[in-house]
Structure formats: C-alpha cells, structure tokens
Design an enzyme around this catalytic site. Structure first.
Site, PDB file in Angstrom:
ATOM      1  N   ASP A 259      85.831  -8.125  38.639  1.00  0.00           N
ATOM      2  CA  ASP A 259      84.844  -7.817  37.603  1.00  0.00           C
ATOM      3  C   ASP A 259      84.024  -6.590  37.988  1.00  0.00           C
ATOM      4  O   ASP A 259      83.115  -6.673  38.809  1.00  0.00           O
ATOM      5  CB  ASP A 259      83.924  -9.019  37.395  1.00  0.00           C
ATOM      6  CG  ASP A 259      82.896  -8.772  36.295  1.00  0.00           C
ATOM      7  OD1 ASP A 259      83.122  -7.855  35.473  1.00  0.00           O
ATOM      8  OD2 ASP A 259      81.888  -9.497  36.261  1.00  0.00           O
ATOM      9  N   LYS A 266      78.770  -2.414  37.084  1.00  0.00           N
ATOM     10  CA  LYS A 266      77.891  -2.959  38.115  1.00  0.00           C
ATOM     11  C   LYS A 266      77.536  -1.890  39.148  1.00  0.00           C
ATOM     12  O   LYS A 266      78.255  -0.893  39.295  1.00  0.00           O
ATOM     13  CB  LYS A 266      78.596  -4.123  38.836  1.00  0.00           C
ATOM     14  CG  LYS A 266      78.891  -5.334  37.980  1.00  0.00           C
ATOM     15  CD  LYS A 266      79.668  -6.368  38.787  1.00  0.00           C
ATOM     16  CE  LYS A 266      79.989  -7.590  37.946  1.00  0.00           C
ATOM     17  NZ  LYS A 266      78.797  -8.405  37.669  1.00  0.00           N
ATOM     18  N   ASP A 277      84.986 -13.586  41.402  1.00  0.00           N
ATOM     19  CA  ASP A 277      84.653 -13.980  40.033  1.00  0.00           C
ATOM     20  C   ASP A 277      85.708 -14.897  39.421  1.00  0.00           C
ATOM     21  O   ASP A 277      85.569 -15.310  38.270  1.00  0.00           O
ATOM     22  CB  ASP A 277      84.443 -12.744  39.152  1.00  0.00           C
ATOM     23  CG  ASP A 277      83.409 -12.976  38.057  1.00  0.00           C
ATOM     24  OD1 ASP A 277      82.585 -13.893  38.213  1.00  0.00           O
ATOM     25  OD2 ASP A 277      83.419 -12.240  37.059  1.00  0.00           O
ATOM     26  N   ASP A 336      79.383  -6.708  30.788  1.00  0.00           N
ATOM     27  CA  ASP A 336      79.367  -7.453  32.046  1.00  0.00           C
ATOM     28  C   ASP A 336      79.093  -8.937  31.820  1.00  0.00           C
ATOM     29  O   ASP A 336      79.069  -9.709  32.770  1.00  0.00           O
ATOM     30  CB  ASP A 336      78.322  -6.861  33.001  1.00  0.00           C
ATOM     31  CG  ASP A 336      78.482  -7.358  34.424  1.00  0.00           C
ATOM     32  OD1 ASP A 336      79.604  -7.785  34.771  1.00  0.00           O
ATOM     33  OD2 ASP A 336      77.499  -7.328  35.190  1.00  0.00           O
ATOM     34  N   ARG A 340      81.750 -15.476  29.614  1.00  0.00           N
ATOM     35  CA  ARG A 340      81.555 -16.345  28.452  1.00  0.00           C
ATOM     36  C   ARG A 340      82.535 -16.001  27.334  1.00  0.00           C
ATOM     37  O   ARG A 340      82.871 -16.850  26.503  1.00  0.00           O
ATOM     38  CB  ARG A 340      80.106 -16.268  27.981  1.00  0.00           C
ATOM     39  CG  ARG A 340      79.657 -14.914  27.473  1.00  0.00           C
ATOM     40  CD  ARG A 340      78.148 -14.733  27.522  1.00  0.00           C
ATOM     41  NE  ARG A 340      77.656 -14.583  28.897  1.00  0.00           N
ATOM     42  CZ  ARG A 340      76.371 -14.462  29.222  1.00  0.00           C
ATOM     43  NH1 ARG A 340      75.448 -14.475  28.278  1.00  0.00           N
ATOM     44  NH2 ARG A 340      76.011 -14.325  30.476  1.00  0.00           N
TER      45      ARG A 340
END
Length: 510
Positions: A259, A266, A277, A336, A340
């Site tokens: 990720d 990030k 992740d 990011d 979900r």
C-alpha cells in the site's frame, strides 16, 4: 520444531536427557524429595529465584538431573497468561545460546494443569522459536529441534496440546506470508498459498481473476487495483466441517499486498512496513491452516480480496466516483483509504453465502493504533452476541480485542454531494467512521470488524508480523461448533494428520 507430549513424574524428569530443562515454578510450590524439587525449594528459600512470572535462574550440571542445563522460571499464579510470560522468558534465554537442540518443558509443578495453560506454553515456544528465513541467501538453521512437554497425566493436557499445535501452525503460516516482501507476496503468490491449503483435509480453494471479478461487478475492488501492473485476485477458501446445509461463518481478510497510498501517497519513512497491509489476509490463511489440523465441526468460508494500491497512470484519483458490487456509489476522497473499498465488495459477496456471521479482519486505520496501541485489536459489530463471542475468544486466547462504538452520528461525515457515500470522514474518530462505512454493506447479516492495524506487526528491532488475530479467530470458531452438527471426520495424509494421540506420548511438528 517437533513437540512431544509425555507423561513424566518429577523423578522421571530428572532422568530425561536433554540440552535444557525448563521448569515452571508457581506460587506455593509443593515439596518433593527428587533432585528437581529440592533444587527449586533451595533456590526460592535462598532468594535466588522469585516466582514472579518470567523471573529466571540458570543452573548447569546439577547433581541428580540428566539435563545439561536447568532453567527455573517463575510462573506466578500459573494462569495461561503467567505461563506464557514464563515460557517466553525461558525461550528467550535459550535462543541466546547455541547448543540447545532438545529441551524439556516441565509443567508438572503447576498446581492444576489447565488445557489453556498447556496451549499457552506450546504456542509461546513456537512463536519465540520462529525466525523468518525465506528471502535470506544463507539462512541459519534452527537450533532447537525438539521440545518435550512433560505433564503428570494426559487427561487435562491432551486437548490443550492438540489445539496448541494446530494454532502454532496457523500462526506460523500467517507470520510467514505477512513477513514476506511485497515482491514475494503478490496477489498471485498469495492465491498460490491458498491453493496449497486446498490440498489439506476439508479445504477447497477457488481463485477469481480480473474478468470474473469484473463480471461480479466489484467496482470498488477493481478501482483500487487500477494503478498497478500486478493482477488482482479474489480468493475463496471453504472449510467444510459440517453438513452442507449449515450456514457458514465467513472470514474476510484485507489483502493489500503493498500500500503506497495511491495518488494520496504515503510518506516515504517506514513505507516498507506497508507490506504488512495484507495481515488480515494472512490471518485468514493461518486460521484455515489451523482448521485443517483440528477439523472442527462447522463450515467456514474465507474471502481475500488481494491487490496492490499503487499510483500508476491508471490509478484512481481523489474525487473519482465508483460503483460497488452492492450498487452503492462511492466518492473516493482519499485513495489511501483503500482497504474499506476492497472490503465492501467482499462483504457484498459474503451476503450471497447466507452466512450465520461475517467477521472482517483488516489493518484498516492508523486511528485505531492511536486509540488502542499494540495491545488490543479494535472490535466493531452490529450484533451483540457476535461481539460478545469475539471478545470472549480474545480473552481466552490471550489475543484480546476491545469493543468500539458504532453510533449512527459517526456516519455524518461520510455524506457526499456526488455519491451515496464518501470513503473518508476526516481525522476525528477515524477508526469508527471507517467501520461505519463498512457497516453500510453488512446490513443483512451479523457482522463484526476487527481493526488490527496496531496488533498485526511490530516495528523497530523486533520488526515482524505477530500472527494476530489467528488465536482469537480460532477460539471464536471453535466456540461456534456446539451449535453445528459435525460432518464425519476426514482421514488426513501423514503430513497433515492432526496430532491426536491416546498413547502416553504424542509427537507432532509446528
């Protein structure tokens, strides 16, 4: 490491040849005239040994004891937690040495031997002995090869032993895949690991590729994978331990194999840890490994949406609107917040299975780390009975979680002018608003969400995966068995047969 459960009195333990003898010393140790009991009593009387959990005393070449080295370890009240602390301390001391190949773990001194204490001891041995070696050019061979677990009798110990060995194998598999660098744990390779599990008793595996995923209408999942050249995979694992008509428990593991944050990229510092992740996915693999070993009587389905989140030229952009499998549209305000997005489509898929319960596991939010640190995973649920079962499993397995709120007011920030829902709601209450987002896709079944962002791995000198929450999930699933008619046992091959012996000694490998 090989584990052997063996019935030995304290006198017989003194005659057991080993490189090391670990003896757990509880409060109120009962007296004895064997060399081991005399040594422990003298050590306590002289003040050289405290019975506080984890306190150690080393002795070498003790007269009357065949083992080369004796480690007396305080075990306090002999609770599973105290036993774990004691064994961790002893194993840490052994790990620092170079010559221990065979060790004996003596549990005879514990006043009442609980199956949970046996499990805690064996899992602590396995976890402490674990070392990641897959991508090292010259991996060091494991020194400790065999651990004999000595008990007074098998009646209370066998169940804990069997459970511990299955759990240890599951935790080790979860750690292995979580620890692998992202280029050694792509969605395709993760699917390969799931296929290997499909060779074990009662487990079947199905892997869906981009075309099948698109056909299902998983627009949110597909959107996350747009920015990478690595093809996404939707992995379906089925453990069939009960009648086909019995509704399954569904476990969903977030499988973001790396990720970057996507366009909402990030910071560079510690970005390497974003290989973790996919710890939710790894925990599902580990749980299925344990299920294959223990063969409980229930049906379980594991779902793993696996992909990378990269900022490629086709990556989703802040402000994009995508349509999820449920038909709900989502405004992506922050790329990011991708976990979900993959989970919501998996939750919609889970509804097709008519589940008795669904639990998703994800390294979802930094906000949960701020709230709970690395001690407890965050637990969210729309069902009281399910939440209570998971919380109890967390306590009994020493893999605790903490119930978090799901008030409807938290969903206010998820409102969007351009879609049915936004994927973020600002910084305040971030762990809760993420769970509220997922709850929209779990309206038709009992659902729980475990945010393991703070518990799935450790940073710093001890950097690496913890294998959590495999222990919690396994205890939860085993607790569901009583309500489900069991299928007939499946005979395993010699390599995968569960460690269940009625003889005085049982051997297995974890």
């Amino acid at each position: 490491m090989d584990f052997e459960l063996k019935t030995l009195t304290r006198t017989l333990i003194c005659n057991e040849k080993a490189d090391a003898l670990i003896v757990l010393i509880p409060e109120g140790l009962t007296a004895g005239d064997d060399a081991l009991s005399v040594l422990a009593a003298l050590a306590i009387k002289s003040g050289d040994l405290e019975v506080k959990p984890g306190k150690l005393l080393n002795a070498y070449r003790v007269t009357g004891i065949a083992a080369t080295r004796v480690l007396l370890v305080g075990a306090g009240d002999a609770s599973p937690k105290s036993v774990r602390t004691a064994v961790n301390a002893a194993m840490g001391a052994l790990k620092a040495g170079n010559n221990v190949q065979r060790a004996v773990l003596c549990l005879n001194a514990l006043p009442t031997l609980q199956p949970e204490a046996v499990r805690a001891a064996i899992v602590a041995c396995s976890e402490t002995a674990y070392a990641y070696t897959t991508t090292k050019s010259k991996p060091a061979a494991a020194k400790l090869q065999q651990m004999v677990v000595a008990v007074d009798g098998l009646a209370n110990a066998q169940a804990g032993f069997d459970k511990a060995v299955g759990l240890a194998k599951g935790i080790e598999l979860a750690k292995e895949w979580a620890n692998r660098p992202a280029n050694h744990a792509t969605p395709t390779l993760l699917a390969g690991a799931a296929k290997e599990l499909g060779k074990l008793p009662r487990i079947k595996t199905e892997v869906l590729g981009p075309k099948e995923i698109e056909k299902l209408g998983m627009g949110a999942f597909l959107a996350v994978a747009q920015g990478t050249a690595e093809p996404l995979r939707f992995i379906v694992l089925r453990y069939e331990g009960a009648a086909k008509a019995e509704a399954p428990v569904v476990l969903i593991g977030k499988g973001i194999t790396f990720d970057t944050g996507g366009i909402s990229i990030k910071p560079a510092a510690e970005m390497d840890e974003m290989k973790f992740d996919m710890c939710g996915a790894a925990s599902v693999l580990g749980t299925f490994r344990a299920l294959a070993e223990l063969q409980p009587g229930l049906n379980v389905v594991g779902l793993i949406p696996a992909c990378e989140n990269m900022p490629g030229d086709r990556a989703i952009k802040p402000g994009d609107v995508v349509t999820s499998m449920s038909g709900q549209t989502i405004e992506i305000l922050n790329t990011d917040a991708e976990g979900r997005l993959v989970l919501c489509d998996a939750l919609t898929y889970a509804a097709r299975l008519k589940p008795r319960a669904v639990v998703d596991i994800a390294t979802l939010t930094g906000a949960c780390v701020v709230a709970l640190g690395g001690v407890r995973s965050g637990l969210f649920s729309n069902n009281e009975a399910l939440a209570e079962s998971l919380a109890r499993a967390g306590e009994s397995s020493l893999d605790p979680c903490w119930r978090m709120p799901l008030d409807d007011d938290y969903a206010e920030g998820l409102k969007s002018n351009f879609a049915d829902v936004a994927n973020v709601a600002g910084r305040a209450g971030g762990a809760v608003t993420a769970a509220k987002f997922l709850q929209r896709f779990a309206a038709d079944f009992a659902w729980a969400h475990l945010d393991i962002a703070g518990t799935a791995w450790k940073s710093g000198a001890a950097k690496g995966a913890t294998g959590r929450p495999v222990a919690l999930l396994l205890d939860f699933l085993l607790g569901q068995v009583q309500a489900v008619p069991a299928a007939q046992p499946v005979k395993a091959s010699p390599k995968t047969r569960p460690a269940r012996k009625s003889t005085p000694a049982a051997k297995t490998r974890a």
